[in-house]
Design a protein around this motif. Structure first.
Motif, PDB file in Angstrom:
ATOM      1  N   GLU A 449      97.076  19.296  28.234  1.00  0.00           N
ATOM      2  CA  GLU A 449      96.748  17.877  28.350  1.00  0.00           C
ATOM      3  C   GLU A 449      97.536  17.065  27.332  1.00  0.00           C
ATOM      4  O   GLU A 449      97.577  17.442  26.149  1.00  0.00           O
ATOM      5  N   PRO A 450      98.181  16.002  27.767  1.00  0.00           N
ATOM      6  CA  PRO A 450      98.076  15.376  29.096  1.00  0.00           C
ATOM      7  C   PRO A 450      99.083  15.876  30.128  1.00  0.00           C
ATOM      8  O   PRO A 450      99.270  15.220  31.159  1.00  0.00           O
ATOM      9  N   PHE A 451      99.725  17.019  29.874  1.00  0.00           N
ATOM     10  CA  PHE A 451     100.766  17.503  30.780  1.00  0.00           C
ATOM     11  C   PHE A 451     100.281  17.543  32.229  1.00  0.00           C
ATOM     12  O   PHE A 451     100.968  17.036  33.142  1.00  0.00           O
ATOM     13  N   VAL A 452      99.105  18.150  32.476  1.00  0.00           N
ATOM     14  CA  VAL A 452      98.609  18.277  33.849  1.00  0.00           C
ATOM     15  C   VAL A 452      98.350  16.900  34.447  1.00  0.00           C
ATOM     16  O   VAL A 452      98.685  16.632  35.609  1.00  0.00           O
ATOM     17  N   TYR A 453      97.743  15.999  33.657  1.00  0.00           N
ATOM     18  CA  TYR A 453      97.435  14.666  34.166  1.00  0.00           C
ATOM     19  C   TYR A 453      98.710  13.879  34.471  1.00  0.00           C
ATOM     20  O   TYR A 453      98.781  13.139  35.452  1.00  0.00           O
ATOM     21  N   GLU A 454      99.710  14.044  33.645  1.00  0.00           N
ATOM     22  CA  GLU A 454     100.992  13.374  33.907  1.00  0.00           C
ATOM     23  C   GLU A 454     101.650  13.934  35.164  1.00  0.00           C
ATOM     24  O   GLU A 454     102.278  13.197  35.935  1.00  0.00           O
ATOM     25  N   LEU A 455     101.490  15.232  35.368  1.00  0.00           N
ATOM     26  CA  LEU A 455     102.023  15.866  36.568  1.00  0.00           C
ATOM     27  C   LEU A 455     101.335  15.302  37.811  1.00  0.00           C
ATOM     28  O   LEU A 455     101.984  14.999  38.825  1.00  0.00           O
TER      29      LEU A 455
END
Length: 528
Positions: A449-455
């Motif tokens: 996070e926030p990698f997944v949300y940005e994806l």
């Protein structure tokens, strides 16, 4: 970094424009022995669990209410109240509102985002488990009216002799409750056939934050008289009030159900297969579930079910579970068999092989393969669960990108992240991205996070498809909702709950747009 700065600037602009709705919520009060005395006037002694007062219980008795089933979120509430009637709920809420005591409504506590766990604000847990009666059922229209604390499986069993079924189905059906299902707008494997709870729920009974009982337990399918208020509470996760009763339209039980598990040579076969299944199975297609190779092997390894032999599953990159439900077994099985035969006879088949259930035992075993993934993941380790909506074509790409991200961070190893798997509902674009770790750590969370949300934002998807936001995703709401939407959500919350007592810390981000304070520093919603 640029996106973060841009969002901060937008947020600052929004704060200037809508400053009136961002006034600080009054601080909440802790439960005292005087409060317990007041609760004792509303409930019997057996309906109160508290570590306070002369009739105190050991804190261990409150652990099932203070901790989520995954062992990820941990609260520290001193008091659990277990009302039996809507009137009792109303009196509890009215008193808590006057005293400014936070309330955490709780059903089966089967959520995945910490939505039903106290967050360290001194809340009282209001458990609806004792409100578990069916109030009315109409066998002609299929309308069911039930208390919010009715377990989903119990309602399924109640309807079976009447030849009806519940329109929702989950792996947690043996412990989740219909009120919690509505509060989170849970989806499940039947959404493809019967739609969401926004469509099947006909009415709700809700105790509002000031104790007022909003009775909208309508049993009519058509009611076009003004604002449809019940929709505000479906998916609100108890932040606007406590659902105490549900009126829901139940569909007739199918007279014949079949399923099959298919092994696909590659993910590229998935979407053409889905198109073909919709075209050839048409009205009898009731579920189309995706399982990647990692999720399949986890489920089989932990004994959750088996549809294919090791030889049959060899070489498959992913798997699909298809279910049909209709009115005539011979007709439905013929359509499904024709589909499988046609797929296997092509020059470039979309599937390697498939198995069609032949009896009730095999039918259950195939479904066990899919429904048992959640349990298999929990047996394997600690799970970081991301329930997201994205384009179907991106399912594999998102899982692969997440796995590669963890590899780059040096976390893909047996003592950190063991597995990264994906599975979900192709019919509604819902991917369950599960990262299985040896334990929960700040390093893994920071990598995700926030990698997944940005994806997800890259694909213009939703960070929560069916599990809700809870405490886990409240800070990330801006990845799925724009500033105007969030502002009006705040206004609705402020209108209904000006004292901020209802499930505090859930759904909406802090007014300044920051993340909740670190649990290590505040004791808020501690993460194991």
């Amino acid at each position: 970094m640029l996106a973060s700065r841009q969002f901060a600037r937008r947020l600052a602009t929004r704060n200037r424009r809508w400053a009136s709705s961002h006034a600080a919520t009054p601080a909440l009060n802790q439960v005292t022995e005087e409060d317990l005395a007041q609760f004792s006037k509303i409930l019997s002694p057996q309906s109160i669990l508290s570590t306070l007062g002369s009739n105190s219980v050991a804190s261990s008795e409150l652990e099932p209410f203070n901790n989520d089933w995954m062992g990820k979120y941990h609260g520290d509430s001193t008091t659990v109240l277990r009302p039996h009637t809507t009137k009792e709920v109303s009196e509890i809420v009215r008193y808590c509102n006057e005293r400014r005591i936070g309330i955490v409504p709780q059903g089966g506590n089967t959520g995945l985002v910490g939505g039903s766990v106290p967050t360290g604000r001194g809340e009282v847990v209001v458990s609806l488990r004792s409100m578990n009666n069916v109030r009315h059922f109409d066998p002609v229209s299929g309308t069911l009216v039930a208390d919010a604390g009715c377990v989903l499986q119990s309602l399924t069993d109640y309807l079976a002799p009447h030849n009806y079924i519940m329109p929702v189905e989950f792996g947690a059906k043996g412990s989740c409750m219909i009120g919690g299902n509505c509060s989170t707008n849970a989806g499940g494997v039947r959404l493809l056939r019967y739609g969401s709870l926004h469509g099947t729920v006909l009415g709700l009974e809700v105790v509002l934050p000031d104790g007022t009982i909003l009775d909208q337990l309508n049993t009519l399918r058509k009611d076009n008289t003004g604002y449809d208020l019940k929709q505000l509470f479906i998916g609100a996760e108890g932040t606007l009030g406590i659902i105490t009763g549900v009126s829901i339209l139940t569909p007739p039980a199918p007279q014949a159900s079949s399923n099959a598990v298919l092994a696909l040579p590659s993910f590229d076969s998935l979407l053409p297969l889905f198109q073909r299944a919709k075209r050839e199975l048409s009205e009898i297609l009731s579920a189309f579930e995706y399982i990647d190779r990692g999720a399949y092997e986890l489920s089989v390894r932990h004994g959750q079910g088996r549809g294919l032999s090791p030889e049959e599953s060899e070489g498959a990159e992913c798997f699909v579970l298809i279910e049909t439900s209709g009115g005539r077994r011979e007709h439905d099985e013929e359509k499904l068999s024709n589909l499988l035969e046609g797929l296997l006879s092509e020059d470039k088949p979309l599937i390697n092989t498939g198995v069609l259930s032949q009896d009730a035992t095999q039918f259950a075993s195939i479904w066990g393969l899919r429904e048992g993934i959640t349990e298999a993941v929990s047996k394997e380790g600690k799970a970081y669960k991301y329930d997201i909506s994205i384009p179907l074509s991106a399912f594999k790409e998102v899982v692969d990108a997440t796995r590669e991200r963890l590899r780059e961070k040096g976390l893909l190893r047996p003592d950190a992240v063991k597995e990264v798997v994906g599975y979900g509902h192709i019919g509604d674009g819902n991917l369950h991205l599960n990262v299985v770790a040896a334990k929960y750590t700040p390093e893994i969370e920071a990598a995700l996070e926030p990698f997944v949300y940005e994806l997800v934002g890259k694909y213009k998807g939703s960070i929560s498809a069916e599990h809700g936001l809870g405490v886990m995703k409240a800070h990330a709401l801006h990845y799925s909702k724009n500033e105007v939407s969030i502002e009006w959500m705040r206004r609705i919350k402020s209108l209904f709950d000006p004292n901020g007592i209802m499930n505090p810390g859930k759904v909406l981000p802090p007014p300044d747009g920051t993340h909740e304070p670190s649990p290590e520093n505040t004791g808020t919603a501690r993460i194991a």
